[in-house]
Scaffold this active site. Structure first.
Site, PDB file in Angstrom:
ATOM      1  N   ASP A  68      31.459   2.326  -5.210  1.00 27.38           N
ATOM      2  CA  ASP A  68      31.325   0.883  -5.014  1.00 27.38           C
ATOM      3  C   ASP A  68      31.224   0.660  -3.507  1.00 27.38           C
ATOM      4  O   ASP A  68      32.217   0.780  -2.790  1.00 27.38           O
ATOM      5  CB  ASP A  68      32.531   0.148  -5.597  1.00 27.38           C
ATOM      6  CG  ASP A  68      32.403  -1.379  -5.508  1.00 27.38           C
ATOM      7  OD1 ASP A  68      31.577  -1.867  -4.700  1.00 27.38           O
ATOM      8  OD2 ASP A  68      33.121  -2.086  -6.232  1.00 27.38           O
ATOM      9  N   SER A 148      15.525  -7.540   4.832  1.00 24.35           N
ATOM     10  CA  SER A 148      14.787  -8.495   4.013  1.00 24.35           C
ATOM     11  C   SER A 148      14.082  -9.476   4.927  1.00 24.35           C
ATOM     12  O   SER A 148      14.513  -9.712   6.066  1.00 24.35           O
ATOM     13  CB  SER A 148      15.748  -9.265   3.090  1.00 24.35           C
ATOM     14  OG  SER A 148      15.101 -10.362   2.472  1.00 24.35           O
ATOM     15  N   TYR A 161      23.152 -15.430   1.456  1.00 15.98           N
ATOM     16  CA  TYR A 161      22.335 -14.206   1.480  1.00 15.98           C
ATOM     17  C   TYR A 161      21.515 -14.097   2.772  1.00 15.98           C
ATOM     18  O   TYR A 161      21.537 -13.049   3.426  1.00 15.98           O
ATOM     19  CB  TYR A 161      21.428 -14.144   0.255  1.00 15.98           C
ATOM     20  CG  TYR A 161      20.500 -12.949   0.246  1.00 15.98           C
ATOM     21  CD1 TYR A 161      20.975 -11.667  -0.040  1.00 15.98           C
ATOM     22  CD2 TYR A 161      19.141 -13.092   0.525  1.00 15.98           C
ATOM     23  CE1 TYR A 161      20.121 -10.571  -0.045  1.00 15.98           C
ATOM     24  CE2 TYR A 161      18.284 -12.000   0.517  1.00 15.98           C
ATOM     25  CZ  TYR A 161      18.783 -10.745   0.238  1.00 15.98           C
ATOM     26  OH  TYR A 161      17.931  -9.659   0.238  1.00 15.98           O
ATOM     27  N   LYS A 165      21.656 -11.115   5.766  1.00 10.82           N
ATOM     28  CA  LYS A 165      20.521 -10.317   6.203  1.00 10.82           C
ATOM     29  C   LYS A 165      20.189 -10.569   7.680  1.00 10.82           C
ATOM     30  O   LYS A 165      19.711  -9.660   8.366  1.00 10.82           O
ATOM     31  CB  LYS A 165      19.309 -10.590   5.308  1.00 10.82           C
ATOM     32  CG  LYS A 165      19.476 -10.018   3.905  1.00 10.82           C
ATOM     33  CD  LYS A 165      19.677  -8.501   3.944  1.00 10.82           C
ATOM     34  CE  LYS A 165      19.703  -7.869   2.577  1.00 10.82           C
ATOM     35  NZ  LYS A 165      19.801  -6.398   2.624  1.00 10.82           N
TER      36      LYS A 165
END
Length: 242
Positions: A68, A148, A161, A165
């Protein structure tokens, strides 16, 4: 003329996070076919075992390591196992990540925590452990962050998010500057895809028009970019370089 070759990596060890599906699994497949020993880190043992069976008999070998990546103790255990069983780490592909839908003004703390624990802190911990091992073994390795387009441009509705990034973008540049200041030959690359046909992209985004217009691509194209980056020559500095 720049000569591209993966020969120097044959028999060497690559660690890939988020290796059970999508981009991570596709990168793992290409590296194994090139002759590398690949430690694939992910939570889903069944997916990892399935990939190991698929890649059996190839030039290299895939090793499932149930991990994990949002938990430091899991990452430390995975790197310890890799070093003890496979050898020094030469390549790290920081691919594991999760997205999130929602707003910042009324968002969920648990979602925020899960995104930053995996996308940012997990990446930092894995990077630290890889570089520590590379330096201890005098390895001129390569770290690749799967970033991204959201790390350069914010899209509404992505919760934190994009912030995670943007952090990856800053971390790649920070690491570049740190390695340069140490005159290290370890390389850092950040790859920032747009929409990719993987599990992380919500199904409603995968419209037929996006495919037709080339606005959503397959993980194979990102894996090709990783292979290209790894194929570039080692960095050498002249005596007069700062």
């Amino acid at each position: 003329m720049m000569v591209l070759s993966m020969e120097r990596w044959v028999g060497k060890v690559a660690v890939i996070t988020g290796a059970s599906s999508g981009i991570g699994a596709t990168i793992a497949e290409q590296l194994v076919e090139k002759g590398l020993k690949v430690a694939g880190l992910a939570r889903r043992k069944d997916r990892l075992d399935e990939l190991a069976n698929k890649l059996a008999g190839k030039k290299g070998k895939f090793y499932p390591v149930v991990t994990d990546v949002s938990k430091e103790e899991d990452i430390l255990r995975a790197f310890a196992w890799t070093k003890e069983n496979l050898g020094p780490v030469h390549i790290l592909i920081n691919n594991a990540g999760i997205a999130g839908r929602g707003n910042v003004h009324d968002g969920d703390t648990k979602l925020w925590t899960s995104i930053f624990d995996l996308n940012v802190l997990g990446l930092c911990i894995a990077t630290r452990e890889a570089i520590k091992d590379m330096k201890a073994n005098s390895v001129d390795g390569h770290i690749i962050h799967i970033n991204s387009i959201a790390g350069h441009r914010v899209v509404l509705g992505g919760s934190v998010y994009p912030a995670s990034k943007f952090a990856v973008t800053a971390l790649a540049e920070t690491l570049r500057l740190e390695l340069n200041s140490l005159k290290s030959k370890i390389k850092i690359t950040s790859i920032s895809p747009g929409l990719i046909d993987t599990e992380i992209i919500p199904q409603q985004f995968k419209t037929e028009n996006l495919y037709k217009e080339g606005k959503i691509i397959g993980p194979e194209e990102i894996a090709d970019g990783v292979i290209y980056a790894l194929s570039t020559p080692l960095m050498y500095r002249s005596k007069n370089s700062p």
